[in-house]
Every structure is written in structure tokens, then in C-alpha cells.
Design a protein around this motif. Structure first.
Motif, mmCIF file in Angstrom:
data_model
loop_
_atom_site.group_PDB
_atom_site.id
_atom_site.type_symbol
_atom_site.label_atom_id
_atom_site.label_comp_id
_atom_site.label_asym_id
_atom_site.label_seq_id
_atom_site.Cartn_x
_atom_site.Cartn_y
_atom_site.Cartn_z
ATOM 1 N N ARG A 143 -17.741 3.323 13.753
ATOM 2 C CA ARG A 143 -17.900 3.835 12.395
ATOM 3 C C ARG A 143 -18.924 3.008 11.648
ATOM 4 N N SER A 144 -19.702 3.693 10.807
ATOM 5 C CA SER A 144 -20.677 3.011 9.970
ATOM 6 C C SER A 144 -19.967 2.240 8.868
ATOM 7 N N TYR B 294 -23.553 12.581 16.227
ATOM 8 C CA TYR B 294 -23.550 11.119 16.098
ATOM 9 C C TYR B 294 -23.243 10.715 14.656
ATOM 10 N N ARG C 201 -20.003 8.601 13.336
ATOM 11 C CA ARG C 201 -20.188 7.351 12.582
ATOM 12 C C ARG C 201 -19.525 7.405 11.209
ATOM 13 N N GLU D 158 -29.810 9.346 17.756
ATOM 14 C CA GLU D 158 -28.945 8.240 17.364
ATOM 15 C C GLU D 158 -29.724 7.184 16.601
ATOM 16 N N ARG E 179 -29.310 5.662 12.731
ATOM 17 C CA ARG E 179 -29.271 4.221 12.451
ATOM 18 C C ARG E 179 -30.378 3.817 11.473
ATOM 19 N N GLU F 177 -28.983 4.551 8.185
ATOM 20 C CA GLU F 177 -27.985 3.556 7.788
ATOM 21 C C GLU F 177 -28.637 2.249 7.347
#
Length: 397
Positions: free
Chosen positions: A45-46, A68, A72, A255, A259, A262
Motif C-alpha cells: 500500500r502507498s 497497480y 496501492r 507500475e 510510483r 506517488e
């Protein structure tokens, strides 16, 4: 020169990597991907969940991003025409907004997002049309571009600062003519990047992938090789085994894009794999290693292939001549993205998953792949070229 014998040394560890593939696990997730069947994605998990809008999302790379991102812990909204795999993620995403980047984007009115990921855009008008409602309503805009924007593909080591392709002076930058999408693809993508920079100053990321491959790719630009090699027999291979090749698995691209969202990485990045230089010989023997068909490669020089009207990229997929105007086509630089966490799964995983998915396609599509109807060399033409090459080769002393 790459041979099966010396290649085995460099691929001995790859067999173990197949256990990383979702198709190798002995669980409910081990079944091949069907046209709408997907294994459940698992991911950590983010730390900070994001409200993400994905333009598109149901084509090729998009589904990997969606799954994805959800795994997350992010909230995902889709905007598309609901024509490619309609209702593919119904009940799985927070919202599905219906509209058309060609014109009606009003479904975006009044919406606010932490991140927008723009997958499908070729035309600058699409960026403008979405921006009518999204500019000022997102904190981060990620545009998926292409390495085709680069003006001089003969340059070895193309990086993010290399010159890009300008729009022709007599072409309307906001054209929506479908014929222009192919003819001026690189120029339109360049102008789209500029439109992004104008509408989202200081909050944009441009990702320039090379050839994107893997399950769900119906262009057959990579799928041709697993499909053809799995048929066995003598396989025509292009030029020399040591010629370079580059590509990226759609799941690695997807993916990493999440990221990037994020981490809020801004700027421009070449998303190109693998991490270390790969030759076309290593790629083809790597694909062969996940089959039991016993294919044998016959390497035919480029000058002879030209005489036989065998085209690079279209017929000999993945491959471009590593000299002349395409000398740098398969030798671009991805060090900037790798430094920011871009990773690559083993070739064996990409090859096996692609082949497994290909075998779930309708029979007509599988036949079309071996007939080279989209990309790839028809097996009948392949046999003709191989026969001509054998007839033309000097007899051994």
C-alpha cells in the motif's frame, strides 16, 4: 556472435525468474489472461493515497496502471469513450466518466484530482480539450509520450535533451485528421508535450517509452516472436545476433508511472528497457527458452532482406538496422529514469506471459499473427525468403 551454446550461460538464471510470473503460481491467479480476465494484482500500500484520473485506462498499458494503482490503495477515476473493453473496470474504480477527447470532455467539469495520467493522446487538441476542465484542477499531470519524438534517430545514446521533431509549418497543430496521426506522429507528440507544459506549468511529467510489449498488446510488434517461435521449425532472424534491441514491458511502465505519481517526480524521462544492453540474438534465444518447440534461427543479412522486400520493424518486429538513419533507434539512454526507480522484469517473464495471453486470443487473431496481418512476417513469405537465401549463399569449399 550469439549462439545457443553461449547464450545458455546468460539465461541459466532466467528459468528461476519464471516463478515470478503470475502464470507460474499454483493458485487461482495462475490462469492465462483472457480478453477480459485479469489476475488480482498485489502490491504494498502507498503511504499517501492519491485521487488519480486516468485518461483511457482500458487499452494496453492502462489496465496495468489501474490495477497497480488500486492495489496501492489509490482512488482511480477513468475517462474514456467506453468503447475499448466496455465496462472493463465496472465496480473496481471509483468513477467511470464517459466522453471523447476529440470534442466532448464536459464529464470532467467540476472534477479535481491529485494526479492526471494521460495515456492515449496523440493529437495536441486532445490535451487542449481535456485541459479546458483539468487545467487548474490537478496537482500533477503525467503525459505518456514516445521516443518517436526525437528528431535524429541516428544519434546513439539519445537522451531527454536530444532535439525533438517540430511540427511542419503548414500543418494545423490542432488537426484531428486521422491520417496525420501516423504521418506526423512524432511531431504531434512533440507538440502535445508542449501543450502539456503550457497548461500545467511546473507540475508536469513527460514519460517517453520505447516499444511497449507484453500481454494485451494486439499490435503484434513483440507478440509475433513468441507466437512464431512457439510454432518451431526454421525461423528467419534479422541481420546479426549482436544487433541491439530495446523495449519495455507494459507492466514495468505502468507500475513505474504510478510510483512517479506517488513520488511526484517532475520532468522528462525516457522509459526504455532493459537496464543493460540486450541484443536481438539474446532476445530471440530468450523467447525460445520459454518454449519447447525447438525453433532454429537462420540469420539473414539486412542487404538480402532488403532485396526480398522484408521491412524492419514491420516484418522483422522489434528490430531496426543499427546503422544509418536508425543507428540510435535501439541504443537510447534510460539512465535518468532508472535512477528514479524504473525497474524491469526478466525477459523470460515477459515472453511467457505474452505467449500465454496470445494463446487465449480468438483463433482468428492467432492466425492473423502468424500471417503477419498486423505486424510480423507471414510464414509463407518467411519460407520463400529462407529458400532464396539458401539458394543465394555460396557453396562451402
Amino acid at each position: 556472435m550469439t549462439t545457443r551454446r553461449n547464450f545458455i550461460k546468460s539465461t541459466a538464471a532466467i528459468g528461476g525468474a519464471l516463478s515470478l510470473s503470475p502464470f507460474a503460481r499454483g493458485s487461482a491467479e495462475s490462469h492465462p489472461l483472457g480478453p477480459t480476465e485479469r489476475p488480482r494484482r498485489e502490491a504494498e500500500r502507498s503511504v499517501a493515497p492519491l485521487n488519480i484520473l486516468i485518461l483511457g485506462g482500458t487499452g494496453f498499458t492502462g489496465p496495468e496502471q489501474v490495477e497497480y494503482a488500486i492495489a496501492r490503495g489509490h482512488r482511480v477515476t477513468l475517462f474514456n469513450r467506453n468503447k475499448t473493453r466496455p465496462n472493463f473496470f465496472r465496480g473496481k474504480v471509483a468513477e467511470e466518466l464517459i466522453g471523447d477527447l476529440n470534442g466532448d470532455t464536459s464529464a470532467l467539469d467540476g472534477k479535481n484530482f491529485d494526479v492526471v495520467i494521460d495515456n492515449p493522446t496523440t493529437f495536441p487538441a486532445w490535451v487542449r480539450n481535456a485541459g479546458k476542465y483539468l487545467a487548474g484542477h490537478t496537482k500533477h499531470y503525467i503525459f505518456i509520450s514516445t521516443t518517436s519524438v526525437y528528431r535524429d534517430q541516428s544519434e546513439i545514446g539519445i537522451n531527454e535533451n536530444s532535439p525533438t521533431t517540430p511540427m511542419p509549418a503548414d500543418l494545423d497543430p490542432y488537426t484531428l485528421d486521422p491520417q496525420h496521426a501516423t504521418r506526423y506522429y512524432g511531431a504531434l507528440k512533440t507538440r502535445s508535450e508542449q501543450e502539456v507544459a503550457k497548461l500545467y506549468p511546473g507540475i508536469s511529467t513527460v514519460i517517453r517509452p520505447c516499444l511497449i510489449v507484453g500481454p494485451l498488446d494486439r499490435t503484434d510488434r513483440f507478440t509475433y516472436w513468441p507466437a512464431r517461435i512457439d510454432k518451431g521449425g526454421e525461423v528467419l532472424a534479422p541481420d546479426k545476433p549482436e544487433d541491439p534491441c530495446q523495449f519495455i514491458d507494459s507492466r514495468d511502465l505502468a507500475e513505474w508511472t504510478i510510483r512517479v505519481a506517488e513520488m511526484r517526480e517532475l520532468g522528462t524521462f525516457n522509459a526504455i528497457g532493459p537496464a543493460k544492453p540486450l541484443t536481438i540474438g539474446e532476445m530471440l534465444y530468450g523467447v525460445k527458452s520459454i518454449t519447447t518447440a525447438g525453433a532454429q534461427f537462420t540469420w539473414v543479412p539486412w542487404d538480402f532482406l532488403q532485396q526480398q522486400k522484408v521491412r524492419p520493424w514491420r516484418d522483422m518486429t522489434v528490430w531496426q538496422p543499427p546503422y544509418g538513419r536508425t543507428a540510435g533507434y535501439q541504443r537510447r539512454d534510460a539512465s535518468k529514469a532508472i535512477a528514479k526507480g524504473l525497474t524491469f522484469r526478466p525477459l523470460a517473464v515477459t515472453a511467457k506471459d505474452t505467449l500465454d495471453w496470445h494463446k487465449t486470443r480468438p483463433e482468428a487473431e492467432q492466425v492473423a499473427t502468424l500471417n503477419g496481418e498486423i505486424n510480423g512476417l507471414p510464414m509463407s513469405k518467411e519460407a520463400e525468403v529462407l529458400a532464396a537465401w539458401k539458394a543465394a549463399r555460396p557453396s562451402p569449399p
